[in-house]
Design an enzyme around this catalytic site. Sequence first.
Site, PDB file in Angstrom:
ATOM      1  N   LEU A 209      25.627  24.573 -28.350  1.00 29.29           N
ATOM      2  CA  LEU A 209      25.965  23.183 -28.049  1.00 29.29           C
ATOM      3  C   LEU A 209      25.145  22.745 -26.835  1.00 29.29           C
ATOM      4  O   LEU A 209      24.913  23.539 -25.919  1.00 29.29           O
ATOM      5  CB  LEU A 209      27.461  23.036 -27.751  1.00 29.29           C
ATOM      6  CG  LEU A 209      28.439  23.204 -28.926  1.00 29.29           C
ATOM      7  CD1 LEU A 209      29.875  23.104 -28.424  1.00 29.29           C
ATOM      8  CD2 LEU A 209      28.188  22.185 -30.014  1.00 29.29           C
ATOM      9  N   ASP A 210      24.729  21.488 -26.841  1.00 30.93           N
ATOM     10  CA  ASP A 210      23.973  20.967 -25.702  1.00 30.93           C
ATOM     11  C   ASP A 210      24.809  21.032 -24.431  1.00 30.93           C
ATOM     12  O   ASP A 210      26.045  21.119 -24.465  1.00 30.93           O
ATOM     13  CB  ASP A 210      23.543  19.524 -25.964  1.00 30.93           C
ATOM     14  CG  ASP A 210      22.604  19.424 -27.160  1.00 30.93           C
ATOM     15  OD1 ASP A 210      21.933  20.424 -27.459  1.00 30.93           O
ATOM     16  OD2 ASP A 210      22.564  18.357 -27.792  1.00 30.93           O
ATOM     17  N   ARG A 211      24.127  20.944 -23.308  1.00 30.77           N
ATOM     18  CA  ARG A 211      24.800  21.022 -22.020  1.00 30.77           C
ATOM     19  C   ARG A 211      25.875  19.950 -21.877  1.00 30.77           C
ATOM     20  O   ARG A 211      26.963  20.218 -21.352  1.00 30.77           O
ATOM     21  CB  ARG A 211      23.763  20.882 -20.898  1.00 30.77           C
ATOM     22  CG  ARG A 211      24.349  20.963 -19.497  1.00 30.77           C
ATOM     23  CD  ARG A 211      23.254  20.933 -18.451  1.00 30.77           C
ATOM     24  NE  ARG A 211      23.806  21.038 -17.114  1.00 30.77           N
ATOM     25  CZ  ARG A 211      23.069  21.115 -16.013  1.00 30.77           C
ATOM     26  NH1 ARG A 211      21.737  21.107 -16.091  1.00 30.77           N
ATOM     27  NH2 ARG A 211      23.637  21.216 -14.832  1.00 30.77           N
TER      28      ARG A 211
END
Length: 345
Positions: A209-211
């Site tokens: 998952l993206d930051r």
Amino acid sequence: MKSNDKKPSKKTSFQPKGDNQEERPKKNRFDKEKRKSTKPSNLKRNKTSREKPETNPEQTAESRFERKGKKTVFKKADKKFERSKIISKPTKEEKTTQKTVSAAANETWRLNRYISNSGVCSRREADKLIAAGEIKVNGKVVKELGFKVRTTDEVKYKGKVLRKEKPVYVLLNKPKDFITTTSDPRGRKTVMDLVKNATTERIYPVGRLDRNTTGLLLFTNDGEVAKKLSHPSYEVQKIYKATLDKPFTEEDVEKLKQGLELEDGMAKADGAAILSPDGLSVGIELHIGKNRIVRRMFAHLGYEVVKLDRTVYAGLTKETIGRGNWRLLNEREIIRLRFFNKRGE
């Protein structure tokens, strides 16, 4: 006088032959020596009569039954025998321990499964390592793909002993500002910091998952399950809740369902719907796993994603997990992941 005549007649009716009526009450009632001499003989006689049916080895169950003449008496004697056998048997805990020890000692694993379960790679990749002669079992190179090992065998890869780890599955509700990686050279916060107390086994995230993206992230040491969930051909279901910078229209909902032509190919949503009256909250379901795919799909239609939360992953939900918390999967969820098939199968 009539009453006096009746009393002796009652006494004499139970008197043994040859005894004197006048002397009998004194001798039978008050002579302690006679009472002591008769009691042991009676007890001995009773004991032998009771013990004969059980202690005589030549006497069968049928003869005992016939001699007693009552079925219930035979059953009581049989129950005593059964009760003594039950006491000598091991307890349930002892049986369970014995079974566990014997099963663990005799348990065998296919070599590729053993390697995959140790967290090195998937089974398919383990087969390649075996065929290339990179795996040693008890100091000898093994190239047989179907080779089986015991838990007591020593399996080595590149000089390192592999341990058959217990499969662990951890589900995290990821917060913002955490990077999905096992380590970061720049010292930034990673998702591994959030699950470091979940297990003593070495686990790693499945996918990423993206930051700034929140929501469900699965961790495991099961290489086969991780490979399956990450492979595009299995089309794992993912549902996101996106908060946009402006209201979303029904026309754009249909465009998401029909598919969008992006720079790296077609991107199509399996489902989409507006979730809030103001149109800022939109739900989107898809199975493709391209990098930043949800944000890029909305950007293609002219929207900016302010918040993005993954609410469902491979049938798992975050209903009971608070932000930044984790939980272990239950048995039913683990079985579903292990037997997860390709979409439509």
